[in-house]
Design a protein around this motif. Structure first.
Motif, mmCIF file in Angstrom:
data_model
loop_
_atom_site.group_PDB
_atom_site.id
_atom_site.type_symbol
_atom_site.label_atom_id
_atom_site.label_comp_id
_atom_site.label_asym_id
_atom_site.label_seq_id
_atom_site.Cartn_x
_atom_site.Cartn_y
_atom_site.Cartn_z
ATOM 1 N N UNK A 168 0.836 -1.166 0.094
ATOM 2 C CA UNK A 168 -0.296 0.001 -0.198
ATOM 3 C C UNK A 168 1.016 1.101 0.091
ATOM 4 N N UNK A 169 1.806 1.137 0.837
ATOM 5 C CA UNK A 169 2.912 2.529 0.900
ATOM 6 C C UNK A 169 3.425 2.551 -0.551
ATOM 7 N N UNK A 170 3.778 1.341 -1.243
ATOM 8 C CA UNK A 170 4.666 1.409 -2.546
ATOM 9 C C UNK A 170 3.468 2.190 -3.488
ATOM 10 N N UNK A 171 2.102 1.840 -3.325
ATOM 11 C CA UNK A 171 1.198 2.190 -4.186
ATOM 12 C C UNK A 171 1.021 3.699 -4.232
ATOM 13 N N UNK A 172 0.902 4.222 -3.060
ATOM 14 C CA UNK A 172 1.001 5.403 -2.682
ATOM 15 C C UNK A 172 1.775 6.487 -3.370
ATOM 16 N N UNK A 173 2.965 5.940 -3.318
ATOM 17 C CA UNK A 173 4.267 6.856 -4.169
ATOM 18 C C UNK A 173 3.911 6.550 -5.632
#
Length: 342
Positions: free
Chosen positions: A78-83
């Motif tokens: 999820x954090x990667x997708x937010x980036x």
């Protein structure tokens, strides 16, 4: 919120809809959609484990194993997708648009992303890519002996707004025994095709599309057969540049390369160059007489080019005397000749 999207519809939105490829790093390296970001649900080894379990035990056990392997990864995904997609709007795909992308879409949707799952996954892109190679483009081929400045001229024409695709750049190879320039690494065949299709999609079929005259194989990569056959049927303009200018051009391109690399390339063509010429060429390289080396190599490459040119229908080959160093002037001459051939 999660919804399905076709590959064609995603391509229309590619500039504003980031794409996450959840396949393994090995699958991604073999071939991927241009612009996609790799967000592997499983490592290469984990995918083998899940696949083996699916075949030997069953679907449900494979799904359980998949959740066990990814259990601690979801927050990171999820954090990667937010980036990747700070606006929380993203597309995802796997191999066939199945369980891997479905699981990722579910998790991202739960977090609040607007998620689009690509129907058919990477396989759908490959089918779309092959259709691009079959489109009836209005091809014009630019030929000329080695050192004629074909690539530079085409690059200039592209800067001037004409439709040009640089096949050698896509293949990362200059099409000769010295074609890697001792620095380029060729993509996989799949990725070469993927990148070529991606550029073809923006080409208008009615306008002229310029390509450089190539063998079907550029290094170890092959031009897709439907496009290659159309290239062979198209009109070819043969740049005719004085030999001394070609030597100057080739000195700029190859004269600074590592001597050992040039010797290796020369040895690869020793059967076609001949034992005496090979020995003389290597001696010239070792002694720093690069112009002499180039002139010896040109004997072979000019002969090969003339042979290839002779295999084309005479009525489809048109000569154009050019400078080889004044791109603006040569471009005007080329445009005038091409216009007269319509």
């Amino acid at each position: 919120m999660t919804q399905n999207i076709t590959i064609s519809d995603w391509i229309q939105q590619a500039q504003t809809l980031p794409l996450a490829d959840v396949r393994t790093p090995a699958e991604f390296a073999q071939g991927h959609i241009p612009g996609a970001v790799n967000l592997p649900l499983f490592s290469n080894e984990e995918r083998v484990q899940v696949g083996t379990t699916y075949k030997q035990v069953g679907r449900e056990e494979a799904i359980l194993l998949g959740f066990e392997l990814t259990g601690t990864k979801w927050a990171g995904f999820i954090r990667q997708c937010l980036q990747i997609a700070p606006g929380k709007r993203i597309a995802v795909h796997c191999w066939r648009g199945g369980m891997r992308s479905g699981a990722m879409a579910w998790a991202l949707g739960l977090y609040g992303f607007e998620v689009y799952q690509v129907t058919g996954g990477y396989k759908a892109y490959r089918r779309w890519a092959h259709r691009q190679f079959e489109r009836p483009f209005n091809l014009q081929i630019l030929g000329g002996m080695t050192g004629s400045g074909k690539t530079r001229l085409l690059q200039y024409m592209r800067q001037e707004g004409q439709q040009v695709i640089d096949l050698e750049d896509l293949a990362q190879h200059q099409g000769s025994s010295y074609g890697t320039m001792n620095r380029m690494v060729q993509p996989t065949q799949e990725q070469f095709e993927n990148e070529l299709a991606w550029q073809l999609k923006d080409m208008h079929q009615e306008a002229v599309l310029w390509l450089e005259d190539e063998c079907q194989k550029i290094g170890r990569r092959s031009i897709p057969l439907p496009l290659w056959l159309r290239m062979r049927e198209a009109l070819l303009i043969d740049l005719q540049v004085p030999e001394e200018q070609r030597v100057v051009t080739l000195l700029q391109d190859y004269g600074h390369l590592d001597p050992d690399f040039l010797v290796e390339g020369t040895e690869r063509i020793h059967k076609r160059l001949g034992p005496v010429q090979t020995k003389e060429a290597i001696a010239a390289i070792r002694e720093g007489r690069m112009a002499d080396f180039i002139r010896i190599a040109l004997v072979y490459y000019d002969k090969a080019y003339r042979k290839g040119l002779g295999m084309r229908p005479a009525g489809k080959v048109f000569g154009l005397v050019a400078s080889g160093n004044d791109m603006a002037a040569d471009s005007r001459l080329l445009a005038a000749l091409a216009a007269s051939l319509k």
